[in-house]
Design an enzyme around this catalytic site. Structure first.
Site, PDB file in Angstrom:
ATOM      1  N   ASN A  37       4.692   6.547 -13.551  1.00 25.44           N
ATOM      2  CA  ASN A  37       5.299   7.845 -13.786  1.00 25.44           C
ATOM      3  C   ASN A  37       6.752   7.652 -14.211  1.00 25.44           C
ATOM      4  OD1 ASN A  37       2.915   9.117 -12.884  1.00 25.44           O
ATOM      5  ND2 ASN A  37       3.582   8.966 -10.752  1.00 25.44           N
TER       6      ASN A  37
ATOM      7  N   VAL B 187      10.359   8.130  -6.809  1.00 31.91           N
ATOM      8  CA  VAL B 187      11.193   6.994  -6.387  1.00 31.91           C
ATOM      9  C   VAL B 187      11.687   6.297  -7.650  1.00 31.91           C
ATOM     10  CG1 VAL B 187      11.297   4.839  -5.088  1.00 31.91           C
ATOM     11  CG2 VAL B 187       9.855   6.711  -4.250  1.00 31.91           C
TER      12      VAL B 187
ATOM     13  N   HIS C  84       1.404   2.156 -10.161  1.00 42.96           N
ATOM     14  CA  HIS C  84       0.376   2.540  -9.189  1.00 42.96           C
ATOM     15  C   HIS C  84      -0.948   1.895  -9.604  1.00 42.96           C
ATOM     16  CE1 HIS C  84       2.481   6.206  -7.446  1.00 42.96           C
ATOM     17  NE2 HIS C  84       3.132   6.093  -8.581  1.00 42.96           N
TER      18      HIS C  84
ATOM     19  N   ARG D  62       0.841  -1.207   0.000  1.00 46.20           N
ATOM     20  CA  ARG D  62       0.000   0.000   0.000  1.00 46.20           C
ATOM     21  C   ARG D  62       0.873   1.253   0.000  1.00 46.20           C
ATOM     22  NH1 ARG D  62      -5.014  -1.784   0.542  1.00 46.20           N
ATOM     23  NH2 ARG D  62      -5.289  -3.713   1.734  1.00 46.20           N
ATOM     24  N   ASP D  63       0.469   2.233  -0.817  1.00 49.47           N
ATOM     25  CA  ASP D  63       1.172   3.511  -0.854  1.00 49.47           C
ATOM     26  C   ASP D  63       1.022   4.207   0.495  1.00 49.47           C
ATOM     27  OD1 ASP D  63       2.080   5.540  -3.446  1.00 49.47           O
ATOM     28  OD2 ASP D  63       1.692   6.444  -1.478  1.00 49.47           O
ATOM     29  N   ILE D  64       2.103   4.776   0.986  1.00 49.55           N
ATOM     30  CA  ILE D  64       2.098   5.413   2.308  1.00 49.55           C
ATOM     31  C   ILE D  64       1.271   6.704   2.301  1.00 49.55           C
ATOM     32  CG2 ILE D  64       4.156   6.899   2.064  1.00 49.55           C
ATOM     33  CD1 ILE D  64       5.072   5.738   4.803  1.00 49.55           C
TER      34      ILE D  64
ATOM     35  N   HIS E 243       7.700   1.405 -10.638  1.00 49.41           N
ATOM     36  CA  HIS E 243       6.532   0.933  -9.881  1.00 49.41           C
ATOM     37  C   HIS E 243       5.262   1.297 -10.623  1.00 49.41           C
ATOM     38  CE1 HIS E 243       7.865   4.866  -8.448  1.00 49.41           C
ATOM     39  NE2 HIS E 243       6.574   5.177  -8.275  1.00 49.41           N
TER      40      HIS E 243
HETATM   41  P1  AMP Z   1       6.094   8.180  -7.811  1.00 51.15           P
HETATM   42  O1  AMP Z   1       5.847   9.600  -7.420  1.00 51.15           O
HETATM   43  O2  AMP Z   1       5.361   7.723  -9.037  1.00 51.15           O
HETATM   44  O3  AMP Z   1       7.587   7.871  -7.878  1.00 51.15           O
HETATM   45  O4  AMP Z   1       5.500   7.288  -6.659  1.00 51.15           O
HETATM   46  C1  AMP Z   1       6.197   6.998  -5.485  1.00 51.15           C
HETATM   47  C2  AMP Z   1       5.172   6.627  -4.476  1.00 51.15           C
HETATM   48  O5  AMP Z   1       5.830   5.988  -3.401  1.00 51.15           O
HETATM   49  C3  AMP Z   1       4.408   7.811  -3.891  1.00 51.15           C
HETATM   50  O6  AMP Z   1       3.017   7.675  -4.198  1.00 51.15           O
HETATM   51  C4  AMP Z   1       4.705   7.736  -2.404  1.00 51.15           C
HETATM   52  O7  AMP Z   1       3.593   8.075  -1.610  1.00 51.15           O
HETATM   53  C5  AMP Z   1       5.100   6.278  -2.239  1.00 51.15           C
HETATM   54  N1  AMP Z   1       5.958   5.995  -1.103  1.00 51.15           N
HETATM   55  C6  AMP Z   1       7.053   6.686  -0.715  1.00 51.15           C
HETATM   56  N2  AMP Z   1       7.596   6.102   0.380  1.00 51.15           N
HETATM   57  C7  AMP Z   1       6.837   5.028   0.664  1.00 51.15           C
HETATM   58  C8  AMP Z   1       6.871   4.027   1.681  1.00 51.15           C
HETATM   59  N3  AMP Z   1       7.826   4.000   2.620  1.00 51.15           N
HETATM   60  N4  AMP Z   1       5.912   3.066   1.682  1.00 51.15           N
HETATM   61  C9  AMP Z   1       4.940   3.079   0.745  1.00 51.15           C
HETATM   62  N5  AMP Z   1       4.853   3.993  -0.236  1.00 51.15           N
HETATM   63  C10 AMP Z   1       5.780   4.958  -0.277  1.00 51.15           C
END
Ligand code: AMP
Length: 114
Positions: free
Chosen positions: A87, A96, A102, A29-31, A100
């Site tokens: 993205n 990140v 979403h 799950r996204d944080i 990944h």
């Molecule tokens: P992006 O902006 O497409 O690179 O998505 C990165 C996603 O990672 C964002 O939606 C963040 O909320 C999510 N994220 C960052 N750190 C964590 C974490 N520790 N656990 C879960 N999701 C995270």
């Protein structure tokens, strides 16, 4: 490629709410969820961005999509619909640099995205 926090999640060095795992893929799950259901599907082998992926990763990228779809089906979102997004780099909104997918579900999505 320099390591990201997602590698630490894969190794269980950072806690995450993991909802699916197999030999190649982890989903958690996204944080900072942007929808009632917001899950990230990542390959266990890091690839920085979609632009860094090659033909040898085609099956793995396809599997990310299919596992997201299977999860949405299991959770009851398939009929209502959902969105999958990847993205790429700065203007794509990537923060990140470990590829990944979403999965967003549980609310009406707008178009175009902001
Ligand atoms: P992006 O902006 O497409 O690179 O998505 C990165 C996603 O990672 C964002 O939606 C963040 O909320 C999510 N994220 C960052 N750190 C964590 C974490 N520790 N656990 C879960 N999701 C995270």
């Amino acid at each position: 490629m320099s390591e990201t926090l997602f590698s630490k999640i894969i190794r269980r060095e950072i806690a995450a709410d993991i909802v699916y795992e197999d030999d190649e893929i982890l989903a958690f799950r996204d944080i900072d969820p942007k929808a009632p259901c917001h899950v990230l599907f990542i390959p266990k082998t890091p690839i920085a961005t979609l632009d860094d992926a090659g033909p040898e990763q085609a099956a793995l990228l396809g599997r990310l999509m299919l596992e997201a779809a299977a999860y949405a089906r299991r959770e009851g979102f398939a009929e209502r619909g959902y969105r999958v997004v990847m993205n790429c780099r700065d203007e794509g909104g990537q923060s990140v640099y470990h590829i990944h997918l979403h999965l967003l579900a549980g609310r009406q999505m707008g178009w175009p995205p902001g």
